[in-house]
Design a protein around this motif. Sequence first.
Motif, mmCIF file in Angstrom:
data_model
loop_
_atom_site.group_PDB
_atom_site.id
_atom_site.type_symbol
_atom_site.label_atom_id
_atom_site.label_comp_id
_atom_site.label_asym_id
_atom_site.label_seq_id
_atom_site.Cartn_x
_atom_site.Cartn_y
_atom_site.Cartn_z
ATOM 1 N N THR A 104 6.015 0.685 -15.031
ATOM 2 C CA THR A 104 5.979 0.410 -13.596
ATOM 3 C C THR A 104 4.615 -0.134 -13.193
ATOM 4 O O THR A 104 4.512 -1.124 -12.464
ATOM 5 N N LEU A 105 3.566 0.524 -13.693
ATOM 6 C CA LEU A 105 2.207 0.103 -13.354
ATOM 7 C C LEU A 105 1.991 -1.349 -13.764
ATOM 8 O O LEU A 105 1.517 -2.172 -12.976
ATOM 9 N N PHE A 109 3.997 -3.791 -11.542
ATOM 10 C CA PHE A 109 3.465 -3.938 -10.183
ATOM 11 C C PHE A 109 2.162 -4.732 -10.192
ATOM 12 O O PHE A 109 1.924 -5.575 -9.326
ATOM 13 N N ILE A 110 1.309 -4.463 -11.177
ATOM 14 C CA ILE A 110 0.037 -5.196 -11.238
ATOM 15 C C ILE A 110 0.309 -6.683 -11.495
ATOM 16 O O ILE A 110 -0.332 -7.557 -10.905
ATOM 17 N N ILE A 160 2.967 -8.412 -10.588
ATOM 18 C CA ILE A 160 3.446 -9.041 -9.349
ATOM 19 C C ILE A 160 2.279 -9.265 -8.397
ATOM 20 O O ILE A 160 2.144 -10.324 -7.778
ATOM 21 N N PHE A 161 1.400 -8.252 -8.323
ATOM 22 C CA PHE A 161 0.240 -8.381 -7.433
ATOM 23 C C PHE A 161 -0.595 -9.600 -7.814
ATOM 24 O O PHE A 161 -0.960 -10.411 -6.978
ATOM 25 N N ALA A 173 1.076 -12.867 -6.870
ATOM 26 C CA ALA A 173 1.055 -13.125 -5.431
ATOM 27 C C ALA A 173 -0.370 -13.443 -4.972
ATOM 28 O O ALA A 173 -0.582 -14.316 -4.136
ATOM 29 N N ALA A 174 -1.355 -12.728 -5.546
ATOM 30 C CA ALA A 174 -2.744 -12.934 -5.133
ATOM 31 C C ALA A 174 -3.218 -14.329 -5.489
ATOM 32 O O ALA A 174 -4.019 -14.923 -4.776
ATOM 33 N N LEU A 194 -6.743 -8.709 -0.412
ATOM 34 C CA LEU A 194 -6.307 -8.581 -1.803
ATOM 35 C C LEU A 194 -6.556 -7.170 -2.327
ATOM 36 O O LEU A 194 -5.732 -6.607 -3.047
ATOM 37 N N SER A 228 -3.986 -5.031 -0.907
ATOM 38 C CA SER A 228 -2.711 -5.380 -1.532
ATOM 39 C C SER A 228 -2.566 -4.663 -2.871
ATOM 40 O O SER A 228 -1.538 -4.041 -3.159
ATOM 41 N N PHE A 249 0.154 -1.739 -4.103
ATOM 42 C CA PHE A 249 1.029 -1.759 -5.279
ATOM 43 C C PHE A 249 0.832 -0.472 -6.098
ATOM 44 O O PHE A 249 1.789 0.096 -6.617
ATOM 45 N N VAL A 305 3.417 3.279 -7.538
ATOM 46 C CA VAL A 305 3.713 3.778 -8.887
ATOM 47 C C VAL A 305 4.145 5.258 -8.870
ATOM 48 O O VAL A 305 5.207 5.584 -9.407
ATOM 49 N N PHE A 351 12.425 7.963 -10.716
ATOM 50 C CA PHE A 351 12.950 8.053 -12.078
ATOM 51 C C PHE A 351 13.176 9.511 -12.474
ATOM 52 O O PHE A 351 14.159 9.843 -13.145
ATOM 53 N N LEU A 357 6.981 -3.282 -1.485
ATOM 54 C CA LEU A 357 6.263 -4.207 -2.369
ATOM 55 C C LEU A 357 6.223 -5.619 -1.783
ATOM 56 O O LEU A 357 5.246 -6.337 -1.944
ATOM 57 N N SER A 393 2.608 -7.622 -0.961
ATOM 58 C CA SER A 393 2.117 -8.892 -1.511
ATOM 59 C C SER A 393 1.807 -9.828 -0.346
ATOM 60 O O SER A 393 2.650 -10.104 0.497
ATOM 61 N N VAL A 394 0.558 -10.313 -0.332
ATOM 62 C CA VAL A 394 0.027 -10.964 0.865
ATOM 63 C C VAL A 394 0.871 -12.152 1.353
ATOM 64 O O VAL A 394 1.215 -12.195 2.533
ATOM 65 N N PRO A 395 1.224 -13.123 0.504
ATOM 66 C CA PRO A 395 1.934 -14.290 1.053
ATOM 67 C C PRO A 395 3.265 -13.916 1.705
ATOM 68 O O PRO A 395 3.614 -14.457 2.747
#
Lengths: 316, 603
Positions: free
Chosen positions: A74-75, A78-79, A81-82, A85-86, B326, B329, B333, B337, B344, B379, B383-385
């Motif tokens: 997961t970590l 997510f990182i 995707i970040f 996007a960044a 950023l 952001s 994220f 987690v 889960f 999420l 995410s910025v955009p």
Amino acid sequence: MNEPGIWLPQASSEAAATDTILIALLVVSSAIVLLVAGLITVFAIRYRKGSPASREPLPSIFARDVEFGWTFATLGLFIAIFAWAASQNITLAHPPAARMEIHVLAKRWMWKVEHAGGQGEIDELHVPAGELVELIMQSEDVIHSFYVPAFRVKQDVVPGHTERLRFTPEKPGTYHLFCAEYCGTDHSRMIGRVVVQSPEEFAAWLTRQPQEDDLAKSGRQLFVRFGCAGCHEGQASVRAPRLSGLFGAPVQLADGRTVTADDAYVRDSILQPKRDIVAGYDPVMPSFAGVVSDGEIAGLTAYIRALRAPADGGVY
Amino acid sequence: MSDIPLRDVRLETDPHVGFETSYLGEGFSLWSWLTTTDHKRIAILYLISTTIFFFLGGAAAVLIRLELFTPQGDLLTAEAYNRTFTLHGVIMVWFFLVPVIPTVLGNFLLPLMIGAKDVAFPRLNLFSWYLNIIGGGLAVAAMLAGGVDTGWTFYTPYSTIYSNGHVSLTAIGVFVAGFSTIATGINMIVTVHTLRTNGMRWFRLPLFVWAIYATSLIMLLSTPVLAMVLVLIIAERLFGLGVFNPDLGGDPILFQHLFWFYSHPAVYIMILPGMGVVTEVITCFARRRVFGYQFMVYALLGIAVIGFFVWGHHMFTSGQSMYASLAFSMLSFLVAVPSAIKVFNWTATLYRGQITWEASMIYALGFVGLFTMGGLTGLFLASVPVDIHVHDTYFVVAHFHYIMVGGMVSAFFAGLHFWWPKITGRLYPEFVAQIAAGMMFAGFNLTFFPQFILGNLGMPRRYYAYPPEFQVWHVLSSAGAVILAFAYLLPMAYLLWSLIWGKRAGDNPWDASGLEWQTRSPPPKHNFVEAPFVSEDVYDYHPENAPRGSGADDRRYDDRDIAGEKADAAESGRRHRAAETPPATAQARRASKTREPSDGEGR
């Protein structure tokens, strides 16, 4: 302007980039939701009370390794995707130097637009396709937010700050402009439209607009025709206040009040000249009520505004 | 079909032997309720007050959805609409969502779960209820006097200079209620630290207790910032102090930083207790020890800590520096987690369980699904955009309602049904409750899923009239709201019905583990006749016919605990006269576990 069906048009270059990230997130999220919902459903059926499925204890190694596994998976996801996007933000942060600047003033409850050539619009913005546009925005009262969904751009306009918003329109058409930050009673009426035109159409549109320069020129002609120049200019025989540098400045009145020479003051002085007598002058000016039209007052006001800086006083 | 059989054959410690009236029978006058310091009675006071606030805020929500049925503003005027959504937000956030689980279920259950007689500061507990009522009274008075039109976020300079509503009075109300929250937080923290019964080690605490503990930490650290920012608003509004007003040298963005420094952690104040409730319910009805107990604890604490550093994601469009955006952001994220870990783990808890579908289980599994959707759409906003596009649109509205209503309110209903037999001593009608739970899930999705689509199409928030092409989604949403409203009224009806006509519940109708189920239903005034002793791991559920203790799949890293437990038991045996009773209790429980099949029929 009937945009919505199920997905907005991508009318700017930012729209495509944003949508790519959005759709990727949608795919990842849907996969996770389906996984969780699917597992819950499968477990709920397979391990319903009294079903014959095996209930052996799990191997002891199972719990911890699985736990670490999905934590780091997961970590990592997510990182990733970040970071993706960044990267779009960082690209957008370094715009090319050549761009078309347009000034926007937000106030309750309208958007006032002023193009570089002086063309003004209200609740409407015309922009050419294919050119990087930068809006330079200020607010007169509360926070507003300039939002064009079809462009996927939004920028709060905070009073006391000058905000900038850049985008490159691509697809000609008419799109919604919304105020996205709650600003009071008529927040939901602070809407307008953005018209994207081909560069040729846009150029033609620009020349059709009455410009402030033109307005001031016609104002100068009126100024002479109505005889204002006879008293308010240079070698007049009657003493009347000079108008250079007047607009926007404080005016000391005969009765001790001080007012600011704004549109309303100019209008009042033309229509009711006896009301606000400037200190040190006689009340000799006749009223022009019924003589000049509203449009002509606008022209005269534009001319007086153009005299704002004394150095520019003699241009016309 | 008669009554519920008495479940636990208790020996020496059986509270039925040393008879004591239940907490409900301690006094019947209004005065006895208004001056009580019993945590259980205070919980009931809170239950009544938060229910009133819930229906008040809900009525406003119904008005909002009715107005949005058509594109024109035909039911309400613009002013009235603005006041209605402000009322909805203020009441729901500060007088329902923030207090409801910690003060109702937390108050009632936390001392029971750790084997205490009461909370650490019973009088402070009552005082915080009065503060809550005074704060709520002031806020409602402001609404009745004409209302507030700032939205629950009180953004400056609108709230301090331009709004003509009763901003100061509302702010004072919220300010007072904030101290109620702080007092509750202190009470819970001190209670958990000092009043755990013998053998109740930190890693034997039920996850509900951990959740309330983590929530209380956030309450204590963030609420003072809210108090501060409200005082600044009042000072600027009444005395012209130039903190946020740009004309006086202030900055409206400063307000947003202060406000969200409280209000983002406040989101976790609202959701963490819900996570705690759901964990208790799922583990009970899956008859399985929570998968990864320790990870669940660390996840709760992780969310509580990281949650303090993500507030800037509310300000991506405010003109803050790109680098700040950023950083916020990335932290946003990261905070997702631990939430994912919890989802889960709940799912994995079901694996190899003995799953039954009581109403509270339907609510709890509904929570997992809706919280997952709410979290994942978070999420998008992190995410910025994408946030720049959907910020301040219905996408955000849908997102936080998935967390707050789909998550938090579902969890509250799960908990209310799960512990209703313990609180009242009566069983609610199961089938009707299952129908209501299903309706709530369906109605909720119909109400809020279309709002994701609306948001992505660009429909801004807080519009009382809108362009007609959005109408089809608004109509779907309003239709769902009708179902949802009915689904909320239904439990109100049958829970009240059960108070008089419901079957007597018995001490442990769900055959659940946990100390609260070992005392009577409803519990006596001081909860336990004799202080209970804990010698087992938490959530000692295990597969049918399997040997005791096999419920823990993550035993490997609990070995240390078990070794410690023996030493612990031996030590407290030396220390306490009641040393011989705990093993006897454990024996009795063991006996009761093997009778599970017949228990199921009894229900």
